[in-house]
Design an enzyme around this catalytic site. Structure first.
Site, PDB file in Angstrom:
ATOM      1  N   CYS A   1       0.851  -1.189   0.000  1.00  0.00           N
ATOM      2  CA  CYS A   1       0.000   0.000   0.000  1.00  0.00           C
ATOM      3  C   CYS A   1       0.895   1.250   0.000  1.00  0.00           C
ATOM      4  O   CYS A   1       1.909   1.297   0.682  1.00  0.00           O
ATOM      5  CB  CYS A   1      -0.938   0.090   1.190  1.00  0.00           C
ATOM      6  SG  CYS A   1      -2.134  -1.235   1.262  1.00  0.00           S
TER       7      CYS A   1
ATOM      8  N   ARG B   1       4.144  -0.498  -4.708  1.00  0.00           N
ATOM      9  CA  ARG B   1       3.790  -0.998  -3.378  1.00  0.00           C
ATOM     10  C   ARG B   1       2.461  -1.754  -3.371  1.00  0.00           C
ATOM     11  O   ARG B   1       2.080  -2.340  -2.371  1.00  0.00           O
ATOM     12  CB  ARG B   1       3.698   0.174  -2.382  1.00  0.00           C
ATOM     13  CG  ARG B   1       4.985   0.958  -2.255  1.00  0.00           C
ATOM     14  CD  ARG B   1       4.787   2.124  -1.322  1.00  0.00           C
ATOM     15  NE  ARG B   1       4.633   1.692   0.046  1.00  0.00           N
ATOM     16  CZ  ARG B   1       5.609   1.502   0.900  1.00  0.00           C
ATOM     17  NH1 ARG B   1       6.845   1.711   0.507  1.00  0.00           N
ATOM     18  NH2 ARG B   1       5.377   1.109   2.124  1.00  0.00           N
TER      19      ARG B   1
ATOM     20  N   TRP C   1      -2.597  -2.807  -1.750  1.00  0.00           N
ATOM     21  CA  TRP C   1      -2.280  -4.226  -1.889  1.00  0.00           C
ATOM     22  C   TRP C   1      -3.145  -4.899  -0.845  1.00  0.00           C
ATOM     23  O   TRP C   1      -2.922  -4.743   0.353  1.00  0.00           O
ATOM     24  CB  TRP C   1      -0.790  -4.471  -1.620  1.00  0.00           C
ATOM     25  CG  TRP C   1      -0.360  -5.875  -1.917  1.00  0.00           C
ATOM     26  CD1 TRP C   1       0.036  -6.370  -3.117  1.00  0.00           C
ATOM     27  CD2 TRP C   1      -0.268  -6.952  -0.984  1.00  0.00           C
ATOM     28  NE1 TRP C   1       0.354  -7.697  -2.996  1.00  0.00           N
ATOM     29  CE2 TRP C   1       0.179  -8.083  -1.700  1.00  0.00           C
ATOM     30  CE3 TRP C   1      -0.525  -7.095   0.372  1.00  0.00           C
ATOM     31  CZ2 TRP C   1       0.376  -9.324  -1.106  1.00  0.00           C
ATOM     32  CZ3 TRP C   1      -0.338  -8.330   0.981  1.00  0.00           C
ATOM     33  CH2 TRP C   1       0.120  -9.431   0.240  1.00  0.00           C
TER      34      TRP C   1
ATOM     35  N   ASN D   1      -1.956   2.286   5.552  1.00  0.00           N
ATOM     36  CA  ASN D   1      -1.056   1.209   5.133  1.00  0.00           C
ATOM     37  C   ASN D   1      -0.678   0.449   6.390  1.00  0.00           C
ATOM     38  O   ASN D   1      -0.223   1.048   7.359  1.00  0.00           O
ATOM     39  CB  ASN D   1       0.193   1.823   4.468  1.00  0.00           C
ATOM     40  CG  ASN D   1       1.301   0.812   4.263  1.00  0.00           C
ATOM     41  OD1 ASN D   1       1.039  -0.364   4.078  1.00  0.00           O
ATOM     42  ND2 ASN D   1       2.538   1.288   4.278  1.00  0.00           N
ATOM     43  N   GLY D   2      -0.883  -0.879   6.378  1.00  0.00           N
ATOM     44  CA  GLY D   2      -0.564  -1.680   7.559  1.00  0.00           C
ATOM     45  C   GLY D   2      -1.697  -2.640   7.860  1.00  0.00           C
ATOM     46  O   GLY D   2      -2.566  -2.868   7.018  1.00  0.00           O
TER      47      GLY D   2
ATOM     48  N   GLU E   1      17.259 -18.072  -6.853  1.00  0.00           N
ATOM     49  CA  GLU E   1      16.904 -16.715  -7.279  1.00  0.00           C
ATOM     50  C   GLU E   1      16.425 -16.705  -8.741  1.00  0.00           C
ATOM     51  O   GLU E   1      15.455 -16.019  -9.074  1.00  0.00           O
ATOM     52  CB  GLU E   1      18.124 -15.794  -7.084  1.00  0.00           C
ATOM     53  CG  GLU E   1      17.961 -14.367  -7.544  1.00  0.00           C
ATOM     54  CD  GLU E   1      16.821 -13.588  -6.884  1.00  0.00           C
ATOM     55  OE1 GLU E   1      16.228 -14.076  -5.919  1.00  0.00           O
ATOM     56  OE2 GLU E   1      16.516 -12.497  -7.397  1.00  0.00           O
TER      57      GLU E   1
ATOM     58  N   LYS F   1      12.752 -15.435  -9.877  1.00  0.00           N
ATOM     59  CA  LYS F   1      12.534 -14.368 -10.872  1.00  0.00           C
ATOM     60  C   LYS F   1      11.521 -14.823 -11.916  1.00  0.00           C
ATOM     61  O   LYS F   1      10.642 -14.079 -12.315  1.00  0.00           O
ATOM     62  CB  LYS F   1      13.843 -13.992 -11.596  1.00  0.00           C
ATOM     63  CG  LYS F   1      14.855 -13.196 -10.832  1.00  0.00           C
ATOM     64  CD  LYS F   1      14.492 -11.754 -10.562  1.00  0.00           C
ATOM     65  CE  LYS F   1      13.691 -11.582  -9.320  1.00  0.00           C
ATOM     66  NZ  LYS F   1      14.227 -11.513  -8.055  1.00  0.00           N
TER      67      LYS F   1
ATOM     68  N   GLU G   1       7.971 -15.023 -10.394  1.00  0.00           N
ATOM     69  CA  GLU G   1       7.423 -13.705 -10.060  1.00  0.00           C
ATOM     70  C   GLU G   1       6.832 -12.984 -11.262  1.00  0.00           C
ATOM     71  O   GLU G   1       5.763 -12.408 -11.159  1.00  0.00           O
ATOM     72  CB  GLU G   1       8.534 -12.798  -9.482  1.00  0.00           C
ATOM     73  CG  GLU G   1       8.888 -13.073  -8.047  1.00  0.00           C
ATOM     74  CD  GLU G   1      10.004 -12.156  -7.565  1.00  0.00           C
ATOM     75  OE1 GLU G   1       9.902 -11.635  -6.452  1.00  0.00           O
ATOM     76  OE2 GLU G   1      11.007 -11.972  -8.299  1.00  0.00           O
TER      77      GLU G   1
ATOM     78  N   HIS H   1      17.236 -37.102  -5.636  1.00  0.00           N
ATOM     79  CA  HIS H   1      16.379 -37.489  -4.504  1.00  0.00           C
ATOM     80  C   HIS H   1      14.931 -37.088  -4.737  1.00  0.00           C
ATOM     81  O   HIS H   1      14.171 -36.928  -3.787  1.00  0.00           O
ATOM     82  CB  HIS H   1      16.911 -36.865  -3.209  1.00  0.00           C
ATOM     83  CG  HIS H   1      18.298 -37.306  -2.880  1.00  0.00           C
ATOM     84  ND1 HIS H   1      18.628 -38.611  -2.600  1.00  0.00           N
ATOM     85  CD2 HIS H   1      19.466 -36.621  -2.843  1.00  0.00           C
ATOM     86  CE1 HIS H   1      19.925 -38.704  -2.381  1.00  0.00           C
ATOM     87  NE2 HIS H   1      20.464 -37.493  -2.529  1.00  0.00           N
TER      88      HIS H   1
ATOM     89  N   LYS I   1       6.259  -4.606  -3.829  1.00  0.00           N
ATOM     90  CA  LYS I   1       7.700  -4.507  -3.605  1.00  0.00           C
ATOM     91  C   LYS I   1       8.045  -4.404  -2.129  1.00  0.00           C
ATOM     92  O   LYS I   1       9.041  -4.936  -1.667  1.00  0.00           O
ATOM     93  CB  LYS I   1       8.255  -3.300  -4.346  1.00  0.00           C
ATOM     94  CG  LYS I   1       9.743  -3.207  -4.224  1.00  0.00           C
ATOM     95  CD  LYS I   1      10.382  -2.840  -5.513  1.00  0.00           C
ATOM     96  CE  LYS I   1      11.875  -3.048  -5.478  1.00  0.00           C
ATOM     97  NZ  LYS I   1      12.243  -4.442  -5.732  1.00  0.00           N
TER      98      LYS I   1
HETATM   99  C1  G6P Z   1       8.809  -8.727  -1.615  1.00  0.00           C
HETATM  100  C2  G6P Z   1       9.461  -8.309  -2.917  1.00  0.00           C
HETATM  101  C3  G6P Z   1      10.736  -9.105  -3.127  1.00  0.00           C
HETATM  102  C4  G6P Z   1      11.671  -8.938  -1.942  1.00  0.00           C
HETATM  103  C5  G6P Z   1      10.975  -9.289  -0.628  1.00  0.00           C
HETATM  104  C6  G6P Z   1      11.800  -8.864   0.561  1.00  0.00           C
HETATM  105  O1  G6P Z   1       8.343 -10.026  -1.711  1.00  0.00           O
HETATM  106  O2  G6P Z   1       8.568  -8.509  -3.992  1.00  0.00           O
HETATM  107  O3  G6P Z   1      11.387  -8.648  -4.295  1.00  0.00           O
HETATM  108  O4  G6P Z   1      12.788  -9.737  -2.111  1.00  0.00           O
HETATM  109  O5  G6P Z   1       9.724  -8.599  -0.517  1.00  0.00           O
HETATM  110  O6  G6P Z   1      11.903  -7.464   0.546  1.00  0.00           O
HETATM  111  P1  G6P Z   1      13.062  -6.631   1.212  1.00  0.00           P
HETATM  112  O7  G6P Z   1      12.707  -5.204   0.927  1.00  0.00           O
HETATM  113  O8  G6P Z   1      13.028  -6.937   2.670  1.00  0.00           O
HETATM  114  O9  G6P Z   1      14.334  -7.046   0.590  1.00  0.00           O
END
Ligand code: G6P
Length: 623
Positions: free
Chosen positions: A2, A27, A75, A101-102, A496, A500, A503, A519, A618
């Site tokens: 948010c 956000r 969000w 927000n929260g 990672e 990616k 996501e 395994h 994000k």
């Molecule tokens: C969200 C974002 C990710 C990020 C994660 C942790 O899920 O979409 O890209 O890695 O939060 O965020 P931070 O700001 O703590 O690295």
């Protein structure tokens, strides 16, 4: 999670708020809304399901005049993302409008109590409870809105950043925070502000503010602020005790938060990595004297010399960089390192002691679980070290010391340059401790420094040679599953790479340590299954060659990331991308780049919105 933006001053608020919402859209983008008090004194609220563009379209032809307003991009947590649940929320009398927000954890009991007193709710959100509670306090205590906000927040359990408009008082804006970020921008004295008048901005972060002013106040937890158009900015705590605001200067420029000719922020941020990493190590990696300068460690030398254990807490991509950090820090310092999901750590009863160092890794510096993890660590007397990208964010402020990544703002929801920034920062962290504890032979230490300084140029090489892999990506567009394999330092890169892809393309992908294939996951391999293998020449090269053979004999399609000039793996692969040679521990900084580009191009080929993938945000400021 948010985004909030607000304005009070002499300009028209609507365009400032809409632009601000666009900048905060990373956000959350489930719904958006705006509230303004127009020249006739009406408190207007407009809301729309979907992105900010949908809100903008829905307000065409509507009255959007007014020099005070608040806005929100959501969000969803409580209540599905529809128009009714979008913010701002009115109070029952429609005198107040509020954005939040929260998460209000006790919203159910508060709502039941307010309903018992006859208040009627129009949404399923926890936020509506807040605005109704403020109104209820105002009525029962016969007080002004500022006082009522204090009284209401004292009854609230949870996290909040809020902004409130009061129809009866169009010259003031009230805001407060606890656990969720909120910044106040203090307007410049320019021609838009006649003498004696001034303007203020509020934002969940600095991006909606920086275009107008670089002077900001970071609101602290449990602070309530009242700002008005005559330059007053009164901050109090929840007990109404006056607090002294600290004016800070933002280190951010407008072009850093714009796309700069790239189609997407994510692509821009991938291509920024060489320069971002150069900035990250500038002044910290000294190749003349072969020293690492991290004041966060040097200023607390005794703590790091006596540390018995390091625990790294993080979420998402940051957790993957933490894993690479663990391998390196243990190797360089011989201190045991554990990596924890912050969301698990905070709810366990971990055995912690004051000789432990807890490192929080977070791009945003606001992730609720990571913040809670370091609060737990502090309760146990641990020394807390924050690694974050956002200057002044909650995690660095709550830490005893730390390091900023300095890779510039990351706007694309899928993290790219922050990942490589975190990896290199954790490497510098390990080297700085090794320097103090003298755990590495001088020759090796010096070589590590020299090799580290070469990384930005090698990253540029990767981008120059694999920048356009869109044709390769098209081959994989219709695949439903992917497996990513790596060993040692490249195992977290496999995680990672898979993350990616998930996501932004919504293709299912699994990252695995290559030897674990046999395994279980090997059962998935057939001629349909693309297997991405990260197999640079050093490290466990021979072992991974055997793993590739196992996949090959089951007809898996292999896309490999290899060291420039490699022949063996190249011949075994259906597709191959080269990266320059570097030491084993630094390889992730190079091998991850083709994987970022691969997921970007697959997502583009699938027509996905790479900067705003569905259901993600994000900055995750809720648990
Ligand atoms: C969200 C974002 C990710 C990020 C994660 C942790 O899920 O979409 O890209 O890695 O939060 O965020 P931070 O700001 O703590 O690295």
């Amino acid at each position: 999670m948010c985004g909030i933006v607000g304005y009070i001053g002499t300009r028209q608020a609507y365009p400032i708020l809409i632009k601000g919402l666009h900048r905060l859209e990373y956000r959350g983008y489930d719904s958006a809304g705006i509230s303004l008090i127009n020249e006739s004194g009406d408190l207007l609220v407009y809301k729309a399901k979907g992105k900010v563009s949908a809100l903008k379209a829905s307000t065409e032809g509507c009255d959007t005049h007014g020099t005070i307003g608040i806005a929100h991009t959501r969000w969803a947590t409580h209540g599905e993302p529809n128009q009714a649940n979008a913010h701002p929320h009115y109070s029952q009398s429609h005198m107040l409008a509020l954005v939040h927000n929260g998460i209000i954890e006790n919203y159910k009991s508060l709502r039941a109590e307010l309903e018992h007193h006859g208040m009627i709710f129009c949404s399923d959100t926890d936020t509506e409870v807040l605005v109704q509670l403020v109104e209820y306090m105002q009525t029962t205590h016969q007080c002004d809105t500022y006082t009522a906000v204090h009284l209401a927040l004292k009854n609230v359990v949870g996290a909040y950043a809020i902004a409130v408009l009061d129809k009866r008082n169009p010259g003031q804006l009230i805001a407060a925070r606890k656990g969720s970020p909120l910044i106040i921008g203090v307007g410049k004295d320019n021609e838009t502000c006649p003498a004696g008048e001034s303007e203020f901005f509020i934002g969940s972060d600095a991006t909606p503010i920086i275009e107008f002013t670089d002077k900001v106040i970071y609101l602290k937890d449990e602070e309530v602020v009242m700002i008005n158009r005559h330059g007053k900015c009164a901050i109090t705590n929840l007990d109404s005790v006056s607090q002294t605001p600290q004016l800070c200067t933002l280190q951010l420029s407008l072009d850093q938060i714009e796309k700069g000719g790239f189609d997407h922020f994510m692509l821009k941020e991938i291509f920024e990595q060489p320069s971002a990493i150069r900035t990250c190590i500038r002044g910290r990696v000294n190749t003349q004297e072969h020293r690492v300068l991290l004041s966060g460690i040097q200023d607390h030398c005794a703590q790091f010399k006596s540390a018995k254990r390091i625990i790294i807490c993080a979420c998402g991509t940051s957790w993957h960089s933490a894993l690479i950090g663990k391998y390196f820090i243990e190797e360089a310092t011989q201190i045991p390192v554990e990596v924890e999901y912050a969301s698990e750590f905070r709810y366990r009863n971990p055995a912690l002691s004051p000789s432990d160092i807890v490192v929080a890794v977070s791009q945003s510096g606001e992730t609720a679980d990571t913040l809670a993890a370091i609060q737990l660590a502090k309760e146990h007397g641990c020394f807390v070290y924050g690694i974050s990208n956002v200057i002044g964010a909650s995690i660095p402020r709550a830490s005893d010391s730390g390091t900023y990544l300095h890779v510039g703002p990351e706007i694309g929801v899928a993290s790219t340059k922050a990942f490589t920034g975190q990896v290199i920062t954790l490497i510098m962290f390990g080297l700085a401790i090794a320097q103090e504890r003298k755990t590495l032979p001088t020759e090796l230490f010096n070589q590590l420094i020299d090799d580290l300084a070469l990384i930005p140029d090698k990253m540029q090489w990767v981008l120059d040679h694999t920048g356009d892999i869109s044709q390769l990506a098209k081959i994989f567009t219709y695949c439903h599953n992917f497996i990513y394999l790596g060993r040692g330092y490249n195992y977290p890169v496999a995680l990672e790479g898979a993350l990616k892809l998930k996501e932004i393309s919504y293709i299912h992908a699994e990252g695995y340590p290559a030897a674990e294939m046999k395994h279980g996951p090997i059962a998935l391999v057939d001629e349909e299954m693309p297997v991405v293998v990260i197999a640079p020449k050093r490290g466990m090269y021979d072992k991974i060659v055997s793993n590739i053979q196992e996949i090959k004999s089951r007809k898996g399609r292999i896309l490999s990331i290899v060291t420039e000039g490699d022949v063996t793996v190249k011949e075994m692969s259906d597709f191959c991308i080269e990266v320059p040679d570097t030491r084993d521990s630094y390889a992730p900084l190079l091998t991850v780049i083709p994987l970022q580009l691969l997921s970007y191009h697959i997502a583009i080929a699938k027509g996905r919105n790479v900067d705003q993938p569905r259901n993600l945000a994000k900055s995750v400021t809720v648990e």
